[in-house]
Design an enzyme around this catalytic site. Sequence first.
Site, PDB file in Angstrom:
ATOM      1  N   ASP A  10       0.862  -1.175   0.000  1.00 28.74           N
ATOM      2  CA  ASP A  10       0.000   0.000   0.000  1.00 28.74           C
ATOM      3  C   ASP A  10       0.905   1.235   0.000  1.00 28.74           C
ATOM      4  O   ASP A  10       2.085   1.158   0.356  1.00 28.74           O
ATOM      5  CB  ASP A  10      -0.887  -0.036   1.244  1.00 28.74           C
ATOM      6  N   ASP A  12      -0.205   5.206   0.786  1.00 29.19           N
ATOM      7  CA  ASP A  12      -0.456   6.192   1.840  1.00 29.19           C
ATOM      8  C   ASP A  12      -0.578   5.518   3.198  1.00 29.19           C
ATOM      9  O   ASP A  12      -1.355   4.576   3.373  1.00 29.19           O
ATOM     10  CB  ASP A  12      -1.727   6.975   1.521  1.00 29.19           C
ATOM     11  N   THR A  44      -2.548   0.071  -4.374  1.00 29.64           N
ATOM     12  CA  THR A  44      -2.958   1.342  -3.797  1.00 29.64           C
ATOM     13  C   THR A  44      -4.384   1.734  -4.159  1.00 29.64           C
ATOM     14  O   THR A  44      -4.935   1.269  -5.168  1.00 29.64           O
ATOM     15  CB  THR A  44      -1.976   2.450  -4.257  1.00 29.64           C
ATOM     16  N   GLY A  45      -4.959   2.596  -3.349  1.00 27.69           N
ATOM     17  CA  GLY A  45      -6.236   3.203  -3.704  1.00 27.69           C
ATOM     18  C   GLY A  45      -6.077   4.334  -4.694  1.00 27.69           C
ATOM     19  O   GLY A  45      -7.054   4.800  -5.278  1.00 27.69           O
ATOM     20  N   LYS A 171      -8.045  -5.276  -3.482  1.00 33.32           N
ATOM     21  CA  LYS A 171      -6.616  -5.482  -3.705  1.00 33.32           C
ATOM     22  C   LYS A 171      -6.234  -6.965  -3.716  1.00 33.32           C
ATOM     23  O   LYS A 171      -5.328  -7.358  -4.452  1.00 33.32           O
ATOM     24  CB  LYS A 171      -5.807  -4.739  -2.650  1.00 33.32           C
ATOM     25  N   SER A 195      -4.972   0.191   6.293  1.00 33.98           N
ATOM     26  CA  SER A 195      -6.393   0.529   6.323  1.00 33.98           C
ATOM     27  C   SER A 195      -7.258  -0.616   5.814  1.00 33.98           C
ATOM     28  O   SER A 195      -6.751  -1.640   5.346  1.00 33.98           O
ATOM     29  CB  SER A 195      -6.659   1.786   5.493  1.00 33.98           C
ATOM     30  N   ASN A 197      -8.928  -0.988   3.168  1.00 26.09           N
ATOM     31  CA  ASN A 197      -8.754  -1.402   1.773  1.00 26.09           C
ATOM     32  C   ASN A 197      -7.567  -2.348   1.592  1.00 26.09           C
ATOM     33  O   ASN A 197      -7.359  -2.891   0.511  1.00 26.09           O
ATOM     34  CB  ASN A 197      -8.655  -0.204   0.822  1.00 26.09           C
TER      35      ASN A 197
END
Length: 243
Positions: A10, A12, A44-45, A171, A195, A197
């Site tokens: 990930d 952030d 990543t988002g 993911k 997080s 996600n």
Amino acid sequence: MAEIKLIALDMDGTLLNSDEEVSEYTKETIAKALEKNVRVVLSTGRWLGSCYPYAEALNLKSDLITCNGGEIWTINKELVERHLFDEEKMNAMYEIARTLGMFTWMVATDRIFYDEKPDDLSSYAWLKFGCATTDKKVLDEFIEQISYFEGLELTNSMPLNVEINPKGVNKANALRRVCRDLGLTMDQVMAAGDSLNDIKMIQEAGVGVAMGNAQEAIKKAADYITDTNDNDGVAKAIEKFVL
């Protein structure tokens, strides 16, 4: 434990510190993993435009998982997989969020709309919807209202936001596709995040790593809790499980 052949990161709150930078120590540690022919994948988002410069700077050669699995790209910016939202759902989620006074972002394949929507939603191909607030009651109200919608995958990247993809887009599923294309299994993956996600890829990876700054649910789901993103937690996990 299987030998780790792929590291899924990930960005952030994980790879990036609070200044949205990769520390020199973490850069050097990732370079050592690459020298051992271990793949490093950003998961990543973020959309492609905001994560690709980091992949270039780190000299990554593997696919990029963006928008929480909404898209998978090769390092040469060739599209591998894409999952789209229909415009009616995007519009409905936007209207509910704005009625509740939430900050919104609507992610299309070629642009992000912050706190606004285009006049003609059908002119864009939609990947993800997100919204945030400073009031947990408002967040709970939004989630309750959209709970009646079908075909949504809800996660977050911070405690007071929600990120929404089409059902089944996450993911972990994207990472399985990347592994399949490389001839690897999820047992050979170390995945790190902070997080909701990230939770599915952390649960399904051979080694699931929660950051020291991760949400409590992520720490409970992980095999290992490393240091925070501001104290090189990713580098320390790589040193422990890969190098």
